[in-house]
Design a protein around this motif. Structure first.
Motif, short mmCIF file in Angstrom:
data_model
loop_
_atom_site.label_atom_id
_atom_site.label_comp_id
_atom_site.label_asym_id
_atom_site.label_seq_id
_atom_site.Cartn_x
_atom_site.Cartn_y
_atom_site.Cartn_z
N GLN A 113 13.71 -1.69 0.05
CA GLN A 113 13.68 -3.18 0.44
C GLN A 113 12.53 -3.42 1.58
O GLN A 113 12.08 -4.44 1.47
N PHE A 114 12.34 -2.52 2.48
CA PHE A 114 11.37 -2.51 3.36
C PHE A 114 9.98 -2.78 3.00
O PHE A 114 9.26 -3.90 3.32
N VAL A 115 9.53 -1.99 1.98
CA VAL A 115 8.04 -2.08 1.37
C VAL A 115 8.13 -3.39 0.51
O VAL A 115 6.94 -4.27 0.58
N GLN A 116 9.07 -3.76 -0.08
CA GLN A 116 9.11 -5.25 -0.80
C GLN A 116 9.06 -6.36 -0.06
O GLN A 116 8.39 -7.21 -0.48
N GLU A 117 9.76 -6.36 1.10
CA GLU A 117 9.59 -7.21 1.86
C GLU A 117 8.18 -7.42 2.48
O GLU A 117 7.55 -8.27 2.84
N MET A 118 7.56 -6.21 2.69
CA MET A 118 6.45 -6.15 3.51
C MET A 118 5.01 -6.39 2.72
O MET A 118 4.26 -7.13 3.16
N PHE A 119 5.12 -5.83 1.50
CA PHE A 119 3.84 -5.91 0.44
C PHE A 119 4.08 -6.68 -0.64
O PHE A 119 3.22 -6.99 -1.57
N GLY A 120 5.48 -7.11 -0.96
CA GLY A 120 5.82 -7.95 -2.04
C GLY A 120 6.75 -7.49 -2.87
O GLY A 120 7.12 -6.18 -2.99
N GLU A 121 7.47 -8.31 -3.67
CA GLU A 121 8.74 -7.78 -4.30
C GLU A 121 8.41 -6.91 -5.72
O GLU A 121 9.33 -6.15 -6.06
N HIS A 122 7.19 -6.95 -6.13
CA HIS A 122 6.83 -5.77 -7.10
C HIS A 122 6.67 -4.43 -6.50
O HIS A 122 6.25 -3.77 -7.47
N THR A 123 6.43 -4.35 -5.49
CA THR A 123 5.94 -2.95 -4.82
C THR A 123 7.08 -1.88 -5.21
O THR A 123 8.49 -2.19 -5.04
N GLN A 124 6.90 -0.82 -5.49
CA GLN A 124 7.60 0.34 -6.05
C GLN A 124 7.38 1.71 -4.96
O GLN A 124 6.30 1.62 -4.43
N ILE A 125 8.29 2.55 -4.91
CA ILE A 125 8.07 3.62 -4.01
C ILE A 125 8.54 4.98 -4.87
O ILE A 125 8.97 4.68 -5.80
N ARG A 126 7.83 6.14 -4.35
CA ARG A 126 8.21 7.24 -4.98
C ARG A 126 8.50 8.19 -3.88
O ARG A 126 7.53 8.19 -2.75
N LEU A 127 9.30 9.15 -3.83
CA LEU A 127 9.49 10.34 -2.88
C LEU A 127 9.17 11.62 -3.09
O LEU A 127 9.60 11.85 -4.34
N ARG A 128 7.95 12.17 -2.65
CA ARG A 128 7.72 13.61 -2.85
C ARG A 128 8.13 14.42 -1.91
O ARG A 128 8.23 14.38 -0.86
N PRO A 129 8.77 15.79 -2.34
CA PRO A 129 9.26 16.59 -1.39
C PRO A 129 8.16 17.16 -0.52
O PRO A 129 7.22 17.19 -0.53
N SER A 130 8.77 17.33 0.93
CA SER A 130 7.70 17.54 2.04
C SER A 130 8.53 18.63 3.00
O SER A 130 9.71 18.89 2.85
N PHE A 131 7.95 18.56 4.33
CA PHE A 131 8.84 19.36 5.24
C PHE A 131 8.53 18.72 6.62
O PHE A 131 7.30 18.44 6.85
#
Length: 344
Positions: A233-251
């Motif tokens: 929801q944050f990235v779509q409000e910041m960059f546009g409603e078509h923006t998608q996200i992906r999560l990559r494992p990290s530490f």
């Protein structure tokens, strides 16, 4: 003596008539009327005159002084009038010219991005929390599950003021302080904006001082899916409603599990370009579920409560949002650069 006075009068008036500038006029005034001037020198001889001659010579002296002063005053007025006329000609305003536009300032792009991020999360029910920039070793590291021997505590990476005080390297200490202040109360939903300090290289993507906004949520049944939905929801409000996200494992020491979050490229929309190095994705922030040890040190029962946290660099968000390729532009006070944001 009378003849000397009349001769002085003729001489002075003759020279004063031809004066064309204030400087010469003042010099002649001093020459004839000053304390050591010609008129004074002549009048000093009045002591040798008889009682009958003194009034006569005194009257003549006054007439001479008056004539010289009158001409000097006239010349001064003439020069003043001429100066005023010249100034008015120079300052003449052409009322037919169009008006000059007023130059207005603009909100700094980093301040604008911080306000935008705060507005988004406040709209989701978050509160803004703040804390000190000079932080203790405990809150900056230990309360976040970074023990004494952790590499992130290396003095080469941090600005230490004493053995126990340093310039905070992240805004995460505000989360630790908030948890202790809440004394186990739920729910917790906060974001923590502020400046942080690290000994990074001063290059196109790094600065020794930058801004972070971190978020913390604690409550019953908080899951990784809640974190993902919040960030989407944050990235779509910041960059546009078509923006998608992906999560990559990290530490990260203070979250478990942890993830890096990428957004679909704001330039090409994910199709691949030079900006995203033809991957279609851009790294934007780090996140994860709050580590049980961090919950426990903050006064929360990790067996019944859970939470998630995330952190982002404001400069990184601003560079992506506005297409800025060098972080140093935000700090150089270049008006040509900053004026662009007056129209955004």
């Amino acid at each position: 003596m009378k003849d000397k006075l009349l001769a002085l009068k003729e001489e002075a008036l003759g020279q004063l008539q031809g004066v064309t500038d204030p400087g010469t006029l003042n010099d002649l005034r001093v020459k004839y009327l000053g304390k050591k001037g010609a008129l004074t020198e002549i009048l000093r001889g009045m002591g040798a005159l008889s009682a009958e001659e003194r009034p006569v010579i005194g009257q003549v002296g006054n007439e001479v002084r008056g004539a010289i002063e009158e001409l000097i005053t006239g010349k001064q007025e003439e020069f003043q009038r001429r100066e005023t006329e010249e100034r008015l000609r120079a300052e003449k305003v052409d009322v037919t010219l169009p008006g000059r536009p007023m130059t207005q300032g603009a909100v700094h792009p980093l301040s604008r991005v911080i306000q935008d991020i705060e507005d988004i999360f406040i709209g989701m029910g978050y509160q803004v929390a703040e804390g000190p920039e000079v932080e203790t070793d405990y809150f900056n590291f230990e309360a976040l599950n970074l023990p004494k021997n952790h590499p992130a505590r290396d003095m080469q990476d941090s600005f230490y003021l004493t053995e126990d005080l340093l310039m905070r390297t992240q805004t995460s200490p505000v989360q630790a302080r908030t948890m202790l202040a809440k004394k186990g109360e739920t729910p917790v939903r906060i974001i923590c904006p502020g400046r942080v300090f690290r000994r990074d290289d001063d290059d196109a993507t790094h600065s020794f001082q930058f801004h972070q906004i971190e978020g913390l949520v604690i409550g019953e049944g908080i899951r990784m899916s809640d974190l993902k939905g919040t960030l989407l929801q944050f990235v779509q409000e910041m960059f546009g409603e078509h923006t998608q996200i992906r999560l990559r494992p990290s530490f990260f020491p203070f979250t478990e599990p942890s993830a890096e979050v990428d957004v679909s490229c704001v330039k090409c929309g994910g199709s691949g370009c030079r900006v995203c190095k033809h991957t279609g994705w851009l790294e934007i922030l780090g996140c994860g579920m709050v580590h049980p040890k961090v919950l426990e040190m903050g006064g929360y029962d990790s067996q019944t409560l859970s939470g998630f946290a995330f952190g982002m660099g404001v400069e990184r968000i601003a560079m992506l949002k506005y297409g800025v390729d060098d972080i140093r532009h935000f700090y150089n006070n270049d008006l040509t650069f900053l004026k662009q944001f007056a129209r955004i």
